[in-house]
Scaffold this active site. Structure first.
Site, PDB file in Angstrom:
ATOM      1  N   GLN A   1       0.829  -1.200   0.000  1.00  0.00           N
ATOM      2  CA  GLN A   1       0.000   0.000   0.000  1.00  0.00           C
ATOM      3  C   GLN A   1       0.864   1.250   0.000  1.00  0.00           C
ATOM      4  OE1 GLN A   1      -3.355  -0.054  -0.561  1.00  0.00           O
ATOM      5  NE2 GLN A   1      -2.692  -2.153  -0.841  1.00  0.00           N
TER       6      GLN A   1
ATOM      7  N   HIS B   1       1.989   2.875  -3.246  1.00  0.00           N
ATOM      8  CA  HIS B   1       1.022   3.538  -4.129  1.00  0.00           C
ATOM      9  C   HIS B   1       1.205   5.043  -4.143  1.00  0.00           C
ATOM     10  CE1 HIS B   1      -1.834   0.822  -5.922  1.00  0.00           C
ATOM     11  NE2 HIS B   1      -1.978   0.145  -4.807  1.00  0.00           N
TER      12      HIS B   1
ATOM     13  N   GLU C   1      -9.723   0.532   4.471  1.00  0.00           N
ATOM     14  CA  GLU C   1     -10.061   0.090   3.117  1.00  0.00           C
ATOM     15  C   GLU C   1      -9.732  -1.399   2.955  1.00  0.00           C
ATOM     16  OE1 GLU C   1      -7.457   1.790   0.248  1.00  0.00           O
ATOM     17  OE2 GLU C   1      -8.768   1.338  -1.457  1.00  0.00           O
ATOM     18  N   HIS C   2      -8.493  -1.767   3.284  1.00  0.00           N
ATOM     19  CA  HIS C   2      -8.042  -3.165   3.211  1.00  0.00           C
ATOM     20  C   HIS C   2      -7.689  -3.644   4.610  1.00  0.00           C
ATOM     21  CE1 HIS C   2      -6.639  -1.347  -0.692  1.00  0.00           C
ATOM     22  NE2 HIS C   2      -7.323  -2.359  -1.156  1.00  0.00           N
TER      23      HIS C   2
ATOM     24  N   ASP D   1      -6.061  -6.975  -5.368  1.00  0.00           N
ATOM     25  CA  ASP D   1      -5.912  -5.909  -6.362  1.00  0.00           C
ATOM     26  C   ASP D   1      -6.089  -6.421  -7.779  1.00  0.00           C
ATOM     27  OD1 ASP D   1      -5.484  -3.813  -4.652  1.00  0.00           O
ATOM     28  OD2 ASP D   1      -3.315  -4.094  -4.571  1.00  0.00           O
TER      29      ASP D   1
ATOM     30  N   HIS E   1     -54.149  14.367  -1.969  1.00  0.00           N
ATOM     31  CA  HIS E   1     -53.717  12.997  -1.669  1.00  0.00           C
ATOM     32  C   HIS E   1     -54.891  12.192  -1.104  1.00  0.00           C
ATOM     33  CE1 HIS E   1     -49.691  14.711  -2.023  1.00  0.00           C
ATOM     34  NE2 HIS E   1     -49.134  13.532  -1.820  1.00  0.00           N
TER      35      HIS E   1
END
Lengths: 433, 433
Positions: free
Chosen positions: B259, B262, B327-328, B361, B420
């Site tokens: 990670q 990235h 996230e992961h 991934d 209505h």
């Protein structure tokens, strides 16, 4: 008079396209004001919320009176007539039964490499529902927002509902109680959204905020999105009725007016294969507009945004309806099921003569929070899924990694992400020892 | 050095809360620029897109060359090595198989009043996928966005991928072809988002736009939201690894680095019950950072945002992980299934020593587009559902209306919505004739 179109007119396509492009909403630019309010609540917490409530709602609160007490809730609930209470409970039961069926299934399976895959759904821990004060304070909207949240399993469900000058709608309080809401704050506006998103000493932060509101509330929801989840930003209401000359024109007229009476920028459209029905519906609407309580609002909506479209076939009607992608779609035709497959984009469909849209607003069971402004092309009404999220699961075995690991390594290298590749390679090397 | 925390430290809670609150992203304010670009594309269409592409991408296009031709696509695909092609096809097959299982079921039932209720799912008609150019042009992201759209049944799927100076990544083109993408435009930035949302003479508008991009793309997606649907605005990537001392520390180190490599604002966190594992992982990360190709990026991420947290029990680890909502999430523990029920908020969970995050991934099957920045508290990764929408269905019979209509009328009156109520009453009166 509404617009009247016929598919055989030479300028039909141009006029229908113009109808689609009509801009009904002109949001005031309140973003700078809202940004300042949010910053103030983040910095000063309760003090800011209390000050802003005094300014905007003419209501003096303390940290202790931000939320209704249980005794206050009970007292307001006791003010509701038995008839209203019974109706609200019937609505709640039906909404709960419908939404119970939306609970999604978890999944877990083993594929041919031996890898275990799947997903698991879980509820958002805490949610906040915004309920407008004053005229637009609808108990039915409390049910429609709160019940899906509780069905999803949300543990802490808070309502923010302003009470300008201290005016409380007992039906809103009862709807909250019936729905299982955990706390009701008497605050509103951008300050309420900020307090729910960021928390204060007295107001615990939530993870998701839903519910309608004015331009300030909408702008605040857009601003806190990311910090918390939000639902859609709803626009003015719409109905499209497809007719084939088989329904009582007075019923269609009332259905069209039941959207028009919401808002002068609401939109009601009839598409019919029957010129006689078109004429009769227009006459019936006009007659009702002489006497309807909300005739000024409904009349303005019908005059400015209403439309009656005469077409030759129901297939044409369906194709035009798909271009509109209406929030509410009524099939006031003899055989609605035959027409259904041709209809692709709509928030909610009401089938047949006996299903006025108003049933869906209250007691049908499906949610009445629905996509407006053609967004049914890409979005759905509120549901249990809006209060849940999905976690994907994966478990490799040595055999599975042997089977698919090398491809992952190859792709990692092709994307120049060396550590990705090495994290797979290190394990593959161990297997090859 | 990353931050090193121990749950027995006196200041642990303060430091962990600070870790949670770390702001990793500082988006430049490009909104005014983006607003001008969108307005330009809406006004001048193709001409604006072509001019902006010449300015920003140094690429001269004509309306005829905005999209790749089939011959160009085939030529680029032929440049891909057989090894890369095989890996991409394996990934596509596995992603398709996983997402096939996400297709939702329609429902229709009759309740005890005789009312028919249900819902129906349908695909978004047209979708656009943004694929960044240059370094962040990942073929795996094409698969992860395009395959769910095609599984959902999207009929027209367009890619916008800038090719600065004409540079094309053949793997991106092949991934698009394998995924069944219908058209690939060589445009990018806010002008591409505007063209997809509003359409031009040469570019048909879509209903939904997904895919990652830079600050301009993100701001443009926020601005066109409402006109079209969008996916989440993704932040920098994150991983949280839970360890119990049973996994090879080198594997954990590589997973954390996968990670970190990235983005220098990516975040990698290890929470372990083993002090020895914590020490060994830190040493292993340091060793890899000497030689890793992307060591500058990964090193900065690890130094500025990395954290190693030593706890006493796995239950503590799970509770802290839920606060991060990563996230992961990797469970590098002996018995991941025992830990799973305690974990509530995460985009994707990877179970056991043999499941490096990098598998997810590329080839695992689940989607790699996942909620970042703690938004796993309220949102999910990309799925087939993001390219579909649900229409609710309701059909009353005379008996059903007799049973529930009066309650709807009561609630309509309580909300001062007379039309209505009348739309229900008119039908009830007919039944009482």
């Amino acid at each position: 008079m509404p617009q009247i179109l016929s598919s055989t007119d030479a300028d039909f396509e141009a006029r229908f396209t113009a109808l689609l492009g009509m801009k009904r909403e002109d949001s005031p630019d309140v973003d700078a004001t809202v940004a300042a309010i949010i910053a103030d609540v983040r910095t000063r917490g309760d003090a800011a919320v209390i000050e802003l409530t005094a300014t905007f709602d003419k209501l003096e609160l303390t940290p202790e009176t931000l939320a209704f007490t249980q005794a206050e809730i009970d007292a307001y609930c006791a003010q509701v007539t038995p008839k209203d209470r019974t109706a609200l409970e019937l609505a709640a039961d039906r909404i709960r039964a419908y939404h119970d069926r939306q609970k999604p299934d978890d999944a877990r399976w083993t594929d041919d490499t031996g890898a275990e895959l799947g997903w698991r759904w879980s509820a958002v821990s805490a949610a906040g529902l915004y309920v407008p004060g004053g005229q637009a304070s609808y108990p039915s909207s409390v049910l429609m927002n709160a019940i899906p949240a509780k069905v999803a399993g949300v543990e802490r469900l808070a309502i923010a509902c302003p009470t300008p000058g201290g005016a409380v709608n007992p039906l809103v309080i009862l709807a909250a109680k019936i729905s299982g809401v955990d706390v009701i704050y008497r605050i509103g506006g951008a300050q309420a959204i900020a307090a729910l998103a960021y928390g204060t000493d007295s107001i615990a932060p939530v993870d998701k905020i839903t519910g309608p509101g004015n331009a300030y509330v909408a702008a605040a929801k857009r601003r806190v999105f990311g910090r918390v989840g939000i639902d859609m930003i709803a626009g003015p209401s719409e109905i499209l009725v497809i007719g084939d000359g088989t329904c009582d024109p007075d019923w269609i007229a009332l259905d069209l007016l039941s959207q028009a009476e919401h808002d002068q920028v609401a939109q009601s459209i009839l598409i019919t294969t029957s010129q006689a029905e078109a004429d009769a519906v227009i006459a019936a609407v006009d007659a009702h507009l002489q006497v309807l309580e909300r005739r000024e609002i409904a009349g303005a909506s019908w005059r400015d945004y209403g439309a009656v479209v005469v077409v030759e076939t129901l297939a044409q009607a369906a194709a035009l309806s798909n271009r509109v992608a209406p929030e509410h779609l009524e099939l006031c035709v003899d055989d609605p099921d035959a027409l259904l497959p041709a209809l692709r984009h709509a928030g909610a469909i009401f089938l047949g003569h006996w299903t006025p849209e108003a049933i869906g607003d209250y007691v049908g069971g499906p949610n009445h929070v629905l996509p407006t402004a053609r967004s049914a092309r890409f979005s759905s009404g509120l549901s249990v899924l809006d209060f849940m999220k999905r976690t994907t699961l994966a478990r490799m075995t040595p055999d599975a990694l042997r089977a698919i690991g090398p491809a992952a390594e190859t792709l990692a290298i092709s994307e120049s992400l060396q550590a990705h590749g090495l994290s797979v390679r290190a394990r593959l090397n161990k297997l090859n020892d």
